[in-house]
Design an enzyme around this catalytic site. Structure first.
Site, PDB file in Angstrom:
ATOM      1  N   ASP A 120       0.863  -1.166   0.000  1.00  0.00           N
ATOM      2  CA  ASP A 120       0.000   0.000   0.000  1.00  0.00           C
ATOM      3  C   ASP A 120       0.913   1.234   0.000  1.00  0.00           C
ATOM      4  OD1 ASP A 120      -2.421   1.609   0.473  1.00  0.00           O
ATOM      5  OD2 ASP A 120      -1.605   1.844   2.489  1.00  0.00           O
ATOM      6  N   ASP A 154      -0.167   5.135   1.025  1.00  0.00           N
ATOM      7  CA  ASP A 154      -0.401   6.089   2.113  1.00  0.00           C
ATOM      8  C   ASP A 154      -0.433   5.384   3.466  1.00  0.00           C
ATOM      9  OD1 ASP A 154      -0.868   8.435   0.398  1.00  0.00           O
ATOM     10  OD2 ASP A 154      -2.671   7.355  -0.219  1.00  0.00           O
ATOM     11  N   ASP A 203      -1.333  -0.878   6.049  1.00  0.00           N
ATOM     12  CA  ASP A 203      -1.412  -0.258   7.375  1.00  0.00           C
ATOM     13  C   ASP A 203      -2.829  -0.191   7.919  1.00  0.00           C
ATOM     14  OD1 ASP A 203      -2.246   3.076   7.047  1.00  0.00           O
ATOM     15  OD2 ASP A 203      -1.944   1.828   5.297  1.00  0.00           O
TER      16      ASP A 203
END
Length: 218
Positions: free
Chosen positions: A10, A12, A171
């Site tokens: 991922d 961001d 995250d």
């Protein structure tokens, strides 16, 4: 867990701390409406489901929205963000060194994000991530966003990898659900933008420091 030949990340909250630039763009987009600015923690709590949801949540939190307001605010956000999306954004400490190490070790690396493809590619290019990423898959018209597994599967296909060969590093609970839906093992970066619990009974690997982690897991 079997040896992995591909890692997909991922963006961001995983590879980069990008929320400060998103905060600037959101608040600039809200200002013509007379809406007050949102703080960084609030913006972080809104990140993960794509820019359309980010703007919807921001409008809802500052007084409400309708279709026309959402469309106009989203347009203002994208104009500001695409022009200034790397002013404050930086890779997390240890990210570039880890990507270089993995690439040198022969691990295939890719990116799967809900950020629109153009700004995602721009961020990766400016911050020096692009040379290590064989595929960058961002949000595109007609392509379902995470947690739908379509974008992750597209990245796997571009890398020539099967779900069993890959590990998805993210995250958030959105990233976890995406990996589960695609049949890919998941690894959680715990210092990112986690704003919902990750199930504790699933096969979730966790780390909090890029510089101390050997991501080539077996």
């Amino acid at each position: 867990m079997t040896q992995k030949t591909a890692l997909i990340f991922d963006l961001d909250g995983t590879l980069v701390h990008s929320a400060p630039d998103m905060q600037v763009a959101v608040n600039a987009a809200l200002e013509p409406l007379g809406r007050g600015p949102l703080d960084l923690a609030t913006i972080i709590s809104f990140v993960g489901n794509g820019v359309e949801v980010l703007i919807h949540r921001s409008l809802t939190a500052t007084g409400g929205t309708d279709d026309d307001t959402h469309k106009a605010t989203l347009s203002r956000f994208l104009t500001v963000y695409e022009a200034n999306g790397v002013a404050l954004t930086r890779p997390y400490p240890g990210v570039l060194q880890q990507l270089e190490h993995l690439s040198a070790a022969g691990v295939t690396l890719g990116l799967c994000t809900n950020k629109p493809t153009a700004p995602a590619r721009h961020i990766c290019e400016v911050l020096g991530l692009s040379p290590f990423l064989s595929s960058i898959v961002g949000a595109m018209p007609g392509q379902p966003k995470k947690p739908d597994p379509a974008s992750l599967q597209k990245c796997l296909d571009a890398l020539g990898q099967s779900p069993a060969q890959a590990l998805y590093v993210g995250d958030s609970a959105v990233d976890y659900a995406t990996a589960q839906a695609a049949g890919v093992n998941f690894c959680l970066f715990t210092e990112g933008y986690l704003n919902a619990d990750i199930p504790t009974d699933g096969p979730v690997l966790r780390f909090d420091d890029w510089s101390d982690l050997n991501l080539f897991l077996v």
